[in-house]
Motif scaffolding. Sequence first.
Motif, PDB file in Angstrom:
ATOM      1  N   LEU A  17       0.817  -1.222   0.000  1.00  0.00           N
ATOM      2  CA  LEU A  17       0.000   0.000   0.000  1.00  0.00           C
ATOM      3  C   LEU A  17       0.849   1.270   0.000  1.00  0.00           C
ATOM      4  O   LEU A  17       0.396   2.314  -0.452  1.00  0.00           O
ATOM      5  CB  LEU A  17      -0.951  -0.005   1.197  1.00  0.00           C
ATOM      6  N   GLN A  18       2.084   1.168   0.491  1.00  0.00           N
ATOM      7  CA  GLN A  18       2.984   2.324   0.513  1.00  0.00           C
ATOM      8  C   GLN A  18       3.339   2.831  -0.870  1.00  0.00           C
ATOM      9  O   GLN A  18       3.700   3.992  -1.014  1.00  0.00           O
ATOM     10  CB  GLN A  18       4.304   1.966   1.212  1.00  0.00           C
ATOM     11  N   ILE A  19       3.304   1.991  -1.857  1.00  0.00           N
ATOM     12  CA  ILE A  19       3.719   2.443  -3.183  1.00  0.00           C
ATOM     13  C   ILE A  19       2.546   2.846  -4.063  1.00  0.00           C
ATOM     14  O   ILE A  19       2.750   3.306  -5.177  1.00  0.00           O
ATOM     15  CB  ILE A  19       4.588   1.386  -3.908  1.00  0.00           C
ATOM     16  N   VAL A  20       1.317   2.686  -3.567  1.00  0.00           N
ATOM     17  CA  VAL A  20       0.139   3.118  -4.314  1.00  0.00           C
ATOM     18  C   VAL A  20       0.088   4.651  -4.241  1.00  0.00           C
ATOM     19  O   VAL A  20       0.100   5.213  -3.143  1.00  0.00           O
ATOM     20  CB  VAL A  20      -1.151   2.497  -3.732  1.00  0.00           C
ATOM     21  N   PRO A  21       0.056   5.327  -5.386  1.00  0.00           N
ATOM     22  CA  PRO A  21       0.191   6.789  -5.391  1.00  0.00           C
ATOM     23  C   PRO A  21      -0.738   7.559  -4.444  1.00  0.00           C
ATOM     24  O   PRO A  21      -0.286   8.399  -3.700  1.00  0.00           O
ATOM     25  CB  PRO A  21      -0.074   7.166  -6.848  1.00  0.00           C
ATOM     26  N   LEU A  22      -2.026   7.293  -4.428  1.00  0.00           N
ATOM     27  CA  LEU A  22      -2.921   8.046  -3.562  1.00  0.00           C
ATOM     28  C   LEU A  22      -2.759   7.680  -2.097  1.00  0.00           C
ATOM     29  O   LEU A  22      -2.899   8.535  -1.218  1.00  0.00           O
ATOM     30  CB  LEU A  22      -4.377   7.807  -3.981  1.00  0.00           C
ATOM     31  N   LEU A  23      -2.455   6.429  -1.818  1.00  0.00           N
ATOM     32  CA  LEU A  23      -2.331   5.973  -0.443  1.00  0.00           C
ATOM     33  C   LEU A  23      -0.965   6.282   0.167  1.00  0.00           C
ATOM     34  O   LEU A  23      -0.806   6.228   1.377  1.00  0.00           O
ATOM     35  CB  LEU A  23      -2.599   4.466  -0.370  1.00  0.00           C
ATOM     36  N   ARG A  24       0.012   6.583  -0.664  1.00  0.00           N
ATOM     37  CA  ARG A  24       1.378   6.848  -0.205  1.00  0.00           C
ATOM     38  C   ARG A  24       1.421   7.930   0.882  1.00  0.00           C
ATOM     39  O   ARG A  24       2.169   7.828   1.841  1.00  0.00           O
ATOM     40  CB  ARG A  24       2.227   7.256  -1.396  1.00  0.00           C
ATOM     41  N   SER A  25       0.583   8.944   0.745  1.00  0.00           N
ATOM     42  CA  SER A  25       0.573  10.051   1.702  1.00  0.00           C
ATOM     43  C   SER A  25       0.113   9.613   3.087  1.00  0.00           C
ATOM     44  O   SER A  25       0.462  10.237   4.079  1.00  0.00           O
ATOM     45  CB  SER A  25      -0.367  11.157   1.236  1.00  0.00           C
ATOM     46  N   PHE A  26      -0.683   8.559   3.145  1.00  0.00           N
ATOM     47  CA  PHE A  26      -1.242   8.120   4.414  1.00  0.00           C
ATOM     48  C   PHE A  26      -0.487   6.958   5.032  1.00  0.00           C
ATOM     49  O   PHE A  26      -0.896   6.452   6.071  1.00  0.00           O
ATOM     50  CB  PHE A  26      -2.708   7.701   4.217  1.00  0.00           C
ATOM     51  N   SER A  27       0.594   6.524   4.412  1.00  0.00           N
ATOM     52  CA  SER A  27       1.253   5.301   4.869  1.00  0.00           C
ATOM     53  C   SER A  27       1.799   5.422   6.282  1.00  0.00           C
ATOM     54  O   SER A  27       1.651   4.495   7.074  1.00  0.00           O
ATOM     55  CB  SER A  27       2.338   4.863   3.900  1.00  0.00           C
ATOM     56  N   CYS A  28       2.435   6.528   6.614  1.00  0.00           N
ATOM     57  CA  CYS A  28       3.022   6.608   7.955  1.00  0.00           C
ATOM     58  C   CYS A  28       1.982   6.888   9.021  1.00  0.00           C
ATOM     59  O   CYS A  28       2.067   6.363  10.126  1.00  0.00           O
ATOM     60  CB  CYS A  28       4.135   7.643   7.998  1.00  0.00           C
ATOM     61  N   CYS A  29       0.995   7.669   8.708  1.00  0.00           N
ATOM     62  CA  CYS A  29       0.040   8.095   9.730  1.00  0.00           C
ATOM     63  C   CYS A  29      -1.096   7.105   9.956  1.00  0.00           C
ATOM     64  O   CYS A  29      -1.606   7.001  11.073  1.00  0.00           O
ATOM     65  CB  CYS A  29      -0.561   9.438   9.347  1.00  0.00           C
ATOM     66  N   PHE A  30      -1.529   6.405   8.932  1.00  0.00           N
ATOM     67  CA  PHE A  30      -2.678   5.518   9.065  1.00  0.00           C
ATOM     68  C   PHE A  30      -2.367   4.066   8.737  1.00  0.00           C
ATOM     69  O   PHE A  30      -2.729   3.173   9.496  1.00  0.00           O
ATOM     70  CB  PHE A  30      -3.829   5.994   8.163  1.00  0.00           C
TER      71      PHE A  30
END
Length: 171
Positions: A17-30
């Motif tokens: 999920l970390q490399i999915v463009p839209l989800l990348r922004s939420f990887s650390c926080c969620f």
Amino acid sequence: MKKYLSSLVCGFGAGVLQIVPLLRSFSCCFILPFAAFISLLLNQRATKSKAKITTKNALLFGIVTGLYAALFGSFLEIFVTFITKHNDIISTFPELQRMINNFPVGPEIRSEVLNIFQRVREDILANGFSVLYAFSVLVNNFIINTIFGAVGGLIGAQIINSRMNTTKNEF
């Protein structure tokens, strides 16, 4: 290894999920804290344990989940960059140049930083791989994912333990 199978599964999911463009922004926080939480839940269900989760176990599961997420996420990020010869540095390079030019540092430092990013960009465009880029992705992911995995493990243990208390008090 069997003890941390849930961390492996959740870490892999978080890494993908970390490399999915839209989800990348939420990887650390969620995504990472949630993966650590799910890892604790899966482990508890697999072992059929009704005991409270200790802080040490929560921290350990969170860290291991974060490490697996960093390992898989870094590998996938570098692999996708290698195959496509494209990543965020390539697509945002003009904005990066403008941002660096606005830094309150001397022109020599500004020039050197721009040269480093330009070399990374050229390496990726030419070969699909840059040693500096790969190193920075690895270091960043291992530090950030481990921290947020640990936080997620601690918060997840508190949630699970409080639910166990609530369930015991209802009967």
